[in-house]
Design a protein around this motif. Sequence first.
Motif, PDB file in Angstrom:
ATOM      1  N   ALA A  42       0.846  -1.199   0.000  1.00 23.62           N
ATOM      2  CA  ALA A  42       0.000   0.000   0.000  1.00 23.62           C
ATOM      3  C   ALA A  42       0.879   1.247   0.000  1.00 23.62           C
ATOM      4  O   ALA A  42       1.953   1.256   0.616  1.00 23.62           O
ATOM      5  CB  ALA A  42      -0.915  -0.002   1.218  1.00 23.62           C
ATOM      6  N   PRO A  43       0.454   2.320  -0.668  1.00 23.11           N
ATOM      7  CA  PRO A  43       1.258   3.554  -0.661  1.00 23.11           C
ATOM      8  C   PRO A  43       1.310   4.207   0.709  1.00 23.11           C
ATOM      9  O   PRO A  43       2.305   4.827   1.086  1.00 23.11           O
ATOM     10  CB  PRO A  43       0.554   4.441  -1.687  1.00 23.11           C
ATOM     11  N   ALA A  44       0.223   4.092   1.465  1.00 25.54           N
ATOM     12  CA  ALA A  44       0.122   4.616   2.831  1.00 25.54           C
ATOM     13  C   ALA A  44      -1.169   4.099   3.424  1.00 25.54           C
ATOM     14  O   ALA A  44      -2.112   3.756   2.699  1.00 25.54           O
ATOM     15  CB  ALA A  44       0.142   6.148   2.845  1.00 25.54           C
ATOM     16  N   VAL A  45      -1.219   4.018   4.767  1.00 26.92           N
ATOM     17  CA  VAL A  45      -2.453   3.613   5.439  1.00 26.92           C
ATOM     18  C   VAL A  45      -2.761   4.612   6.544  1.00 26.92           C
ATOM     19  O   VAL A  45      -1.863   5.075   7.254  1.00 26.92           O
ATOM     20  CB  VAL A  45      -2.365   2.192   6.029  1.00 26.92           C
ATOM     21  N   ALA A  46      -4.034   4.960   6.647  1.00 26.80           N
ATOM     22  CA  ALA A  46      -4.475   5.842   7.719  1.00 26.80           C
ATOM     23  C   ALA A  46      -4.872   5.005   8.926  1.00 26.80           C
ATOM     24  O   ALA A  46      -5.314   3.860   8.790  1.00 26.80           O
ATOM     25  CB  ALA A  46      -5.655   6.687   7.255  1.00 26.80           C
ATOM     26  N   PRO A  68       3.972   3.713   5.040  1.00 29.52           N
ATOM     27  CA  PRO A  68       3.822   4.934   5.831  1.00 29.52           C
ATOM     28  C   PRO A  68       2.464   4.987   6.538  1.00 29.52           C
ATOM     29  O   PRO A  68       1.430   4.722   5.926  1.00 29.52           O
ATOM     30  CB  PRO A  68       3.949   6.051   4.786  1.00 29.52           C
ATOM     31  N   VAL A  69       2.501   5.324   7.819  1.00 27.94           N
ATOM     32  CA  VAL A  69       1.303   5.369   8.656  1.00 27.94           C
ATOM     33  C   VAL A  69       0.868   6.820   8.815  1.00 27.94           C
ATOM     34  O   VAL A  69       1.683   7.693   9.129  1.00 27.94           O
ATOM     35  CB  VAL A  69       1.572   4.727  10.030  1.00 27.94           C
ATOM     36  N   VAL A  70      -0.423   7.065   8.629  1.00 28.65           N
ATOM     37  CA  VAL A  70      -0.999   8.410   8.731  1.00 28.65           C
ATOM     38  C   VAL A  70      -1.996   8.419   9.884  1.00 28.65           C
ATOM     39  O   VAL A  70      -3.149   8.020   9.715  1.00 28.65           O
ATOM     40  CB  VAL A  70      -1.708   8.808   7.421  1.00 28.65           C
ATOM     41  N   PRO A  71      -1.596   8.837  11.089  1.00 26.07           N
ATOM     42  CA  PRO A  71      -2.554   8.899  12.197  1.00 26.07           C
ATOM     43  C   PRO A  71      -3.572  10.026  11.962  1.00 26.07           C
ATOM     44  O   PRO A  71      -3.193  11.144  11.603  1.00 26.07           O
ATOM     45  CB  PRO A  71      -1.676   9.195  13.417  1.00 26.07           C
ATOM     46  N   VAL A  72      -4.837   9.714  12.180  1.00 25.32           N
ATOM     47  CA  VAL A  72      -5.906  10.697  11.995  1.00 25.32           C
ATOM     48  C   VAL A  72      -6.558  10.955  13.347  1.00 25.32           C
ATOM     49  O   VAL A  72      -7.033  10.013  13.995  1.00 25.32           O
ATOM     50  CB  VAL A  72      -6.956  10.188  10.984  1.00 25.32           C
ATOM     51  N   PRO A  73      -6.601  12.211  13.804  1.00 28.84           N
ATOM     52  CA  PRO A  73      -7.242  12.498  15.092  1.00 28.84           C
ATOM     53  C   PRO A  73      -8.683  12.008  15.105  1.00 28.84           C
ATOM     54  O   PRO A  73      -9.424  12.224  14.133  1.00 28.84           O
ATOM     55  CB  PRO A  73      -7.174  14.028  15.189  1.00 28.84           C
ATOM     56  N   PRO A  74      -9.113  11.350  16.160  1.00 27.18           N
ATOM     57  CA  PRO A  74     -10.486  10.835  16.196  1.00 27.18           C
ATOM     58  C   PRO A  74     -11.537  11.936  16.185  1.00 27.18           C
ATOM     59  O   PRO A  74     -12.679  11.697  15.793  1.00 27.18           O
ATOM     60  CB  PRO A  74     -10.539  10.031  17.501  1.00 27.18           C
TER      61      PRO A  74
END
Length: 462
Positions: A42-46, A68-74
Amino acid sequence: MTGARLLGALHGPADAPGAVNGLSRHDLLGRAAALARELAGAPAVAVHAQPGESTVVAVTAGLLAGVPVVPVPPDAGRLERAHVLTDSGAALMLSDDPAAAGDTGLAVMPVSGSTRTAAVPPEPPPRASALILYTSGTTGPPKGVVLSRAALAAGLDALAEAWQWTADDVLVHGLPLFHVHGLVLGVLGPLRVGSRLVHTGRPGPHAYAAAGGTLYFGVPTIWSRVCAAPDAARRLRSARLLVSGSAPLPVPVFRDLVELTGQAPVERYGMTETLITVSARADGDRRPGQVGLPVRGVRTRIVDEQGAPLPHDGETIGALQVRGATLFDGYLRGGRAEPPPLPGGWYGTGDVATIAADGWHRIVGRASTDLIKSGGYRVGAGEVEDALLHHPAVREAAVIGLPHPDLGEQITAYVVGEPVPPEDLIAFVAERLAAHKRPRQIRFVTDLPRNAMGKVQKARLR
């Protein structure tokens, strides 16, 4: 890089102490490795970065997969979430909440389940991108900061050395899991060092007191609340180290912690783009209002507006620049990290500071909001804020410069506390600092606007 793997301690024996809130390292590795197989390529995962073990499993899976991991604020709003997911190029969202991606149409993959595997993917190259963390800039939408595995490893190893952080520690915090403080230091740190982590869900004095840790992380708001609960604060006396960061710790809170817990807190400085670059040491001085010395592998300097180096005399205020192995690869542009401008290898932090002859740093604040040019003087907002906080009627204070036809900028203080005559507070500061540093105007407010990490959002005060 110390060890062959970024999260080297995760690969310890099956009977190693629990990694996160009792979740064993063996179980975490098995769950994350199984999920990592689904993410390969995968190119990146959230990651829907809610506090809890599912976020730890999801982030670990992405790092094991080399994605690459993309943390998303809840609590991200609809527009913010859509921007982060689109700009990052995330192929899917990892979450146990089917609605985590909102109305973006992005597929959501559950994290929890009974699947385990002992087959761990090969370690990705050190220069591979590990995290894409989004920062809220003062203009435009949030920017994706690309951090490599090598930068994370260098930063965590330097802090382990500075704080004498070992596998025998028990780290306690309740910080959000989508920033450097809570995620990189607070989760990846234990998985690299080997220490256990107790995440309290939400930070609070009594939750911290009940956790029985040796090492505690907090932002100034948390430590202020700890000091407001003396019984809980005294239960932290058995801790080895109290660390404060993400915003300046007010001097009165520093002193209250010393009185209540028997130890001075360790302060440190960093930003998303540089990780932690300056810190007090576990076995060294702790100075109120100062953040210590550069960590191993990092160099710092201050420069004037033309970029010329300024003296390290503890008084001269200049733009802080850093260089070293912890720097980010760049901001995300078109699916790739666009390298930042680094004249001579130096990165401009956007902060202003003083550096003493012995190397100790005092962060004045952001150049755009915390360096006030009033009547021909350069005044640091933090110094004025600390002076105000010594007044018994003041609970919180934020100081900015507002346009003034004669002074250029007028020192203006926003104060939360008991109502007292403004001239009393102005005189109080003038007695403690140079006269030109006194506020010219006091504005009483019910609260100060803050972000998730407790930083005052001064642009909103304007």
